[in-house]
Design an enzyme around this catalytic site. Structure first.
Site, PDB file in Angstrom:
ATOM      1  N   HIS A 126      -2.339  -2.559  -9.371  1.00 36.66           N
ATOM      2  CA  HIS A 126      -3.275  -1.856  -8.479  1.00 36.66           C
ATOM      3  C   HIS A 126      -4.495  -2.732  -8.267  1.00 36.66           C
ATOM      4  CE1 HIS A 126      -5.905   1.259  -6.841  1.00 36.66           C
ATOM      5  NE2 HIS A 126      -4.785   1.900  -6.569  1.00 36.66           N
ATOM      6  N   HIS A 186       0.863  -1.201   0.000  1.00 41.25           N
ATOM      7  CA  HIS A 186       0.000   0.000   0.000  1.00 41.25           C
ATOM      8  C   HIS A 186       0.890   1.239   0.000  1.00 41.25           C
ATOM      9  CE1 HIS A 186      -3.420   2.480   0.614  1.00 41.25           C
ATOM     10  NE2 HIS A 186      -3.726   2.211   1.866  1.00 41.25           N
ATOM     11  N   ASP A 245       2.647   5.379  -6.960  1.00 38.22           N
ATOM     12  CA  ASP A 245       3.917   5.352  -6.213  1.00 38.22           C
ATOM     13  C   ASP A 245       5.140   5.273  -7.103  1.00 38.22           C
ATOM     14  OD1 ASP A 245       1.918   3.465  -4.183  1.00 38.22           O
ATOM     15  OD2 ASP A 245       2.881   5.294  -3.483  1.00 38.22           O
TER      16      ASP A 245
HETATM   17  C1  SDX Z   1      -1.468   2.047  -3.389  1.00 38.62           C
HETATM   18  O1  SDX Z   1      -6.206   0.706  -3.077  1.00 38.62           O
HETATM   19  C2  SDX Z   1      -5.700   1.841  -3.379  1.00 38.62           C
HETATM   20  O2  SDX Z   1      -6.403   2.701  -3.906  1.00 38.62           O
HETATM   21  C3  SDX Z   1      -4.251   2.011  -3.022  1.00 38.62           C
HETATM   22  C4  SDX Z   1      -3.617   3.313  -3.471  1.00 38.62           C
HETATM   23  C5  SDX Z   1      -4.198   4.496  -2.765  1.00 38.62           C
HETATM   24  O3  SDX Z   1      -4.082   5.594  -3.302  1.00 38.62           O
HETATM   25  O4  SDX Z   1      -4.684   4.314  -1.603  1.00 38.62           O
HETATM   26  O5  SDX Z   1      -3.770   3.477  -4.868  1.00 38.62           O
HETATM   27  C6  SDX Z   1      -2.113   3.356  -3.150  1.00 38.62           C
HETATM   28  O6  SDX Z   1      -1.416   1.232  -2.495  1.00 38.62           O
HETATM   29  C7  SDX Z   1      -0.950   1.748  -4.777  1.00 38.62           C
HETATM   30  C8  SDX Z   1      -0.350   0.304  -4.884  1.00 38.62           C
HETATM   31  C9  SDX Z   1       1.079   0.354  -4.349  1.00 38.62           C
HETATM   32  N1  SDX Z   1       1.644  -1.017  -4.238  1.00 38.62           N
HETATM   33  C10 SDX Z   1       2.635  -1.437  -5.035  1.00 38.62           C
HETATM   34  O7  SDX Z   1       3.091  -0.791  -5.985  1.00 38.62           O
HETATM   35  C11 SDX Z   1       3.192  -2.809  -4.658  1.00 38.62           C
HETATM   36  C12 SDX Z   1       3.324  -3.692  -5.929  1.00 38.62           C
HETATM   37  N2  SDX Z   1       1.988  -3.992  -6.392  1.00 38.62           N
HETATM   38  C13 SDX Z   1       1.439  -5.317  -6.031  1.00 38.62           C
HETATM   39  O8  SDX Z   1       1.777  -5.693  -4.715  1.00 38.62           O
HETATM   40  C14 SDX Z   1      -0.034  -5.444  -6.401  1.00 38.62           C
HETATM   41  O9  SDX Z   1      -0.157  -5.001  -7.669  1.00 38.62           O
HETATM   42  C15 SDX Z   1      -1.071  -4.738  -5.550  1.00 38.62           C
HETATM   43  C16 SDX Z   1      -0.976  -5.114  -4.113  1.00 38.62           C
HETATM   44  C17 SDX Z   1      -0.976  -3.262  -5.680  1.00 38.62           C
HETATM   45  C18 SDX Z   1      -2.427  -5.177  -6.100  1.00 38.62           C
HETATM   46  O10 SDX Z   1      -2.596  -6.483  -5.769  1.00 38.62           O
HETATM   47  P1  SDX Z   1      -3.766  -7.349  -6.426  1.00 38.62           P
HETATM   48  O11 SDX Z   1      -4.810  -6.552  -7.105  1.00 38.62           O
HETATM   49  O12 SDX Z   1      -4.180  -8.324  -5.385  1.00 38.62           O
HETATM   50  O13 SDX Z   1      -2.996  -8.001  -7.571  1.00 38.62           O
HETATM   51  P2  SDX Z   1      -3.095  -9.492  -7.850  1.00 38.62           P
HETATM   52  O14 SDX Z   1      -2.382 -10.226  -6.785  1.00 38.62           O
HETATM   53  O15 SDX Z   1      -4.534  -9.805  -8.109  1.00 38.62           O
HETATM   54  O16 SDX Z   1      -2.266  -9.571  -9.199  1.00 38.62           O
HETATM   55  C19 SDX Z   1      -2.790 -10.229 -10.274  1.00 38.62           C
HETATM   56  C20 SDX Z   1      -1.578 -10.904 -10.912  1.00 38.62           C
HETATM   57  C21 SDX Z   1      -0.892 -11.924 -10.002  1.00 38.62           C
HETATM   58  O17 SDX Z   1      -0.286 -12.871 -10.861  1.00 38.62           O
HETATM   59  P3  SDX Z   1      -1.071 -14.296 -11.136  1.00 38.62           P
HETATM   60  O18 SDX Z   1      -1.347 -14.902  -9.781  1.00 38.62           O
HETATM   61  O19 SDX Z   1      -2.344 -13.900 -11.871  1.00 38.62           O
HETATM   62  O20 SDX Z   1      -0.116 -15.093 -11.969  1.00 38.62           O
HETATM   63  O21 SDX Z   1      -0.584  -9.912 -11.199  1.00 38.62           O
HETATM   64  C22 SDX Z   1       0.596 -10.202 -10.468  1.00 38.62           C
HETATM   65  C23 SDX Z   1       0.218 -11.145  -9.346  1.00 38.62           C
HETATM   66  O22 SDX Z   1       1.319 -11.991  -9.027  1.00 38.62           O
HETATM   67  N3  SDX Z   1       1.106  -8.919  -9.966  1.00 38.62           N
HETATM   68  C24 SDX Z   1       2.371  -8.531 -10.076  1.00 38.62           C
HETATM   69  C25 SDX Z   1       2.402  -7.235  -9.534  1.00 38.62           C
HETATM   70  N4  SDX Z   1       1.192  -6.897  -9.098  1.00 38.62           N
HETATM   71  C26 SDX Z   1       0.386  -7.947  -9.356  1.00 38.62           C
HETATM   72  N5  SDX Z   1       3.458  -9.151 -10.567  1.00 38.62           N
HETATM   73  C27 SDX Z   1       4.616  -8.449 -10.525  1.00 38.62           C
HETATM   74  N6  SDX Z   1       4.743  -7.199 -10.022  1.00 38.62           N
HETATM   75  C28 SDX Z   1       3.657  -6.559  -9.521  1.00 38.62           C
HETATM   76  N7  SDX Z   1       3.770  -5.331  -9.048  1.00 38.62           N
END
Ligand code: SDX
Length: 388
Positions: free
Chosen positions: A270, A229, A328
């Site tokens: 996201h 987050h 971010d």
């Molecule tokens: C913020 O909610 C909000 O509005 C948050 C925010 C706000 O203003 O409050 O926007 C601020 O928190 C932005 C997000 C910041 N976080 C990051 O940048 C950390 C990296 N991102 C990931 O951890 C992830 O993308 C999340 C946590 C942000 C979202 O998680 P999801 O929606 O649960 O993603 P997912 O697990 O459903 O992903 C789907 C697929 C998965 O692969 P498969 O299982 O389908 O094979 O995409 C992959 C994930 O492994 N994936 C990524 C990835 N993000 C998702 N793979 C590599 N790198 C990534 N960053």
């Protein structure tokens, strides 16, 4: 339903909450505050005007804005005894740990004089929090470097005042260039609110129990701290520094795609956006402006970031999963260019998001409400007797 029990889909609808503050369309990459697109607010508004919009649902006229700004300025100091809290922390304590403690401790100064059912009392809490977060944030930084705390100077603008408290000293005034002050204000604005994200939902749930608003905001700070987050901005810089050179990018891309490897590409993906995060686009443009102003366009980390973005937008794994740069991804590069240490990045996010949290808290208490109680899908064992 799944598991041992079926469930009535109807209960899912009770899990959603109603709000008129912010609208997001994840598929189209749309973010509106009070109906105004974030791109237009970033271009024409400023952080305090956006605070007014989030709290009141309308943009202020000139007179309303002037009054709002002057009230905020009257609350920028914290109780002098707050400075004693800092002495209990090690100098290298993570500033988010100090913010969770100090913001929660504000309850101790305002608890008994507060009726959360009184709209005016709630508004004063909002003013106090908007005004004091920059002061507390800057105190965290000063404490970590052993410099004296700087008092706010109310003739300065909101972002200017924060930078003054961060980088000014009793020996030397710090005067940020208008470009840096504007970039800081824009970072505050872009992080102000984002609907029911993890930390805002935490604040609403804590608020639903009738808890003191300062304690509720402290719970939001704690939830924001996680790397998935708000902690992502700090993690993006750590990742870029770990990559170190464009030549190393393919290795990190492969690691990010490996389901066995916990490494994620920080700043990508996201929970809601399945398109470009509209804030990331504005952040990228601001990043270019700031680095050009500072004459560091060739900042190696920026080159790595831009190359990462280009690869991620072409690579099938990321394209398939609609993983785009989020808010971010570029903010950390701007903050680093301004001279803010990575340990303070999530504190900046918390400072910015405080208006979102308190606006949602206020909205919750502005109409008849009940304590929040998320439902669960029970997947444990069925009823059984204790062995004879
Ligand atoms: C913020 O909610 C909000 O509005 C948050 C925010 C706000 O203003 O409050 O926007 C601020 O928190 C932005 C997000 C910041 N976080 C990051 O940048 C950390 C990296 N991102 C990931 O951890 C992830 O993308 C999340 C946590 C942000 C979202 O998680 P999801 O929606 O649960 O993603 P997912 O697990 O459903 O992903 C789907 C697929 C998965 O692969 P498969 O299982 O389908 O094979 O995409 C992959 C994930 O492994 N994936 C990524 C990835 N993000 C998702 N793979 C590599 N790198 C990534 N960053």
């Amino acid at each position: 339903g799944k598991g041992l029990f079926t469930y009535d889909p109807g209960f899912v609808s009770t899990a959603a909450c109603e709000s008129k503050i912010t609208y997001i369309d994840g598929e189209k990459g749309i973010l509106l505050h009070g109906g105004y697109p974030i791109e237009q607010l970033a271009e024409h508004s400023d952080y305090l005007e956006t605070c007014y919009l989030l709290l009141n649902g309308e943009l202020p006229n000139a007179e309303e804005k002037e009054k709002f700004v002057s009230i905020v300025k009257n609350h920028t100091m914290v109780h002098e005894q707050m400075s004693h809290f800092f002495n209990g922390f090690r100098r290298d304590a993570h500033p988010m740990a100090i913010m969770v403690a100090c913001v929660g401790a504000l309850s101790a100064f305002y608890h008994d004089s507060l009726d959360i059912n009184d709209a005016h009392h709630r508004e004063v809490c909002a003013f106090r929090l908007i005004a004091k977060m920059p002061t507390l944030a800057a105190m965290c930084y000063k404490y970590s470097i052993g410099q004296p705390f700087m008092y706010p100077r109310n003739e300065l603008g909101y972002a200017e005042n924060f930078l003054h408290m961060m980088f000014g000293t009793p020996c030397e005034e710090y005067k940020p260039s208008p470009v840096l002050a504007k970039a800081m204000d824009r970072i505050f604005l872009l992080h102000a609110d984002h609907e029911q994200n993890a930390s805002t939902s935490t604040v609403r749930l804590a608020g639903s129990s009738g808890a003191n608003p300062f304690a509720c905001i402290s719970s939001g700070i704690a939830a924001l701290w996680g790397p998935a987050h708000g902690g992502a901005n700090e993690a993006v810089l750590t990742m870029l520094e770990e990559i170190g050179d464009e030549a190393n990018i393919p290795e990190f891309i492969e690691r990010a795609k490996d389901p066995e490897d916990p490494f994620r590409l920080m700043g990508f993906g996201h929970r809601v956006y399945r398109n470009f995060d509209p804030r990331a686009k504005v952040m990228k443009a601001t990043c270019d402006q700031v680095l050009a102003e500072l004459g560091v366009e060739d900042e190696p980390l920026l080159k790595i970031a831009k190359r990462l973005e280009q690869i991620a937008l072409e690579d099938e794994y990321f394209v398939e999963r609609k993983l785009y740069p989020n808010v971010d991804f570029y903010s950390g590069i701007i903050l680093k260019a301004i001279g803010i240490p990575t340990s303070m990045f999530t504190v900046i996010f918390a400072l910015s998001r405080t208006i979102g949290w308190i606006s949602h808290w206020n909205e919750f208490h502005s109409s008849p409400n009940r304590i929040g109680r998320p439902r669960q899908l029970y997947t444990g064992p069925q009823k059984r007797d204790y062995p004879a």
